[in-house]
Design an enzyme around this catalytic site. Sequence first.
Site, mmCIF file in Angstrom:
data_model
loop_
_atom_site.group_PDB
_atom_site.id
_atom_site.type_symbol
_atom_site.label_atom_id
_atom_site.label_comp_id
_atom_site.label_asym_id
_atom_site.label_seq_id
_atom_site.Cartn_x
_atom_site.Cartn_y
_atom_site.Cartn_z
ATOM 1 N N GLY A 46 28.756 38.782 38.632
ATOM 2 C CA GLY A 46 28.487 38.871 40.304
ATOM 3 C C GLY A 46 29.767 39.753 40.754
ATOM 4 C CD GLN A 51 35.177 39.774 43.407
ATOM 5 O OE1 GLN A 51 33.871 39.507 43.536
ATOM 6 N NE2 GLN A 51 35.913 39.317 42.164
ATOM 7 C CB CYS A 91 37.316 35.321 39.627
ATOM 8 S SG CYS A 91 37.136 36.150 40.953
ATOM 9 C CG LEU A 92 34.494 40.503 37.313
ATOM 10 C CD1 LEU A 92 33.582 41.482 38.138
ATOM 11 C CD2 LEU A 92 35.168 40.738 35.952
ATOM 12 C CG HIS A 133 32.487 32.856 41.926
ATOM 13 N ND1 HIS A 133 33.580 32.334 41.168
ATOM 14 C CD2 HIS A 133 32.925 33.974 41.972
ATOM 15 C CE1 HIS A 133 34.491 33.298 40.866
ATOM 16 N NE2 HIS A 133 34.147 34.379 41.406
ATOM 17 C CD GLU A 134 30.226 36.545 43.392
ATOM 18 O OE1 GLU A 134 31.021 37.270 43.644
ATOM 19 O OE2 GLU A 134 30.231 36.414 41.760
ATOM 20 C CG HIS A 137 34.988 36.533 46.012
ATOM 21 N ND1 HIS A 137 36.437 36.602 45.680
ATOM 22 C CD2 HIS A 137 34.422 36.292 44.770
ATOM 23 C CE1 HIS A 137 36.392 36.483 44.329
ATOM 24 N NE2 HIS A 137 35.048 36.241 43.798
HETATM 25 O O1 GNR Z 1 31.862 37.443 35.824
HETATM 26 C C1 GNR Z 1 31.794 36.413 36.185
HETATM 27 N N1 GNR Z 1 31.573 35.284 35.713
HETATM 28 C C2 GNR Z 1 31.555 34.119 36.257
HETATM 29 C C3 GNR Z 1 31.369 32.874 35.293
HETATM 30 C C4 GNR Z 1 31.397 31.548 35.973
HETATM 31 C C5 GNR Z 1 31.328 31.444 37.321
HETATM 32 C C6 GNR Z 1 31.341 32.572 38.218
HETATM 33 C C7 GNR Z 1 31.599 33.767 37.868
HETATM 34 S S1 GNR Z 1 31.575 35.106 38.883
HETATM 35 C C8 GNR Z 1 32.364 36.384 37.926
HETATM 36 C C9 GNR Z 1 32.504 37.645 38.732
HETATM 37 C C10 GNR Z 1 33.337 37.467 39.699
HETATM 38 O O2 GNR Z 1 34.269 37.481 39.942
HETATM 39 N N2 GNR Z 1 32.421 37.503 41.005
HETATM 40 O O3 GNR Z 1 33.146 37.225 42.317
HETATM 41 NI NI NI Z 2 34.871 36.079 41.766
#
Ligand code: GNR
Ligand code: NI
Length: 167
Positions: A46, A51, A91-92, A133-134, A137
């Site tokens: 995601g 980001q 998270c990236l 999670h997204e 953000h």
């Molecule tokens: O790549 C991602 N893996 C992930 C694994 C578990 C829960 C959430 C994520 S999202 C993350 C990519 C990211 O930072 N998206 O905002």
């Molecule tokens: Ni993230």
Amino acid sequence: MSLLNILHYPDPRLRTKAKPVTQFGPELKQFGDDLLETMYAAPGIGLAATQVNVHQRIIAVDVSENRDEPYLLVNPELTLTGEQLESEEGCLSVPGIYEPVKRFEQIEVTAQDPMGNPMSFTANGLLAVCIQHECDHLDGKLFVDYLSSLKRTRIRKKLLKQQKASA
Ligand code: GNR
Ligand code: NI
């Protein structure tokens, strides 16, 4: 198509609350495709516009094994249902850190596509985790905010040190 630069914690720009999208059309579709391309290249499941320092409510998601089920969600709204389950998140924008976070197991999603067409669906499992999670953000929230302040401080120091070393 172009790859976008991903901001890293504790960059204060990650704390920006994104504004609703009001202009739909080919330009937004192009940005959405760049967001997906950047997500696939990272690689991640995601990526939120926040980001890549674009403060509009748009997220890219693909949790499929074959990386061929992309979702571009504009102005997503969530209704959280079911139990809360804990699972490991990364998270990236917080590279190399993986910690358990509690999320709702099922969500109702309403959103628009980049052309402004409405959609709604139910998600569970990893897709539900990822969309929650997204959407965090877009409100300037990171998964590290669910951890203890002690853990968060350690993570901040570790990442700042790495960023200085690679600067
Ligand atoms: O790549 C991602 N893996 C992930 C694994 C578990 C829960 C959430 C994520 S999202 C993350 C990519 C990211 O930072 N998206 O905002
Ligand atoms: Ni993230």
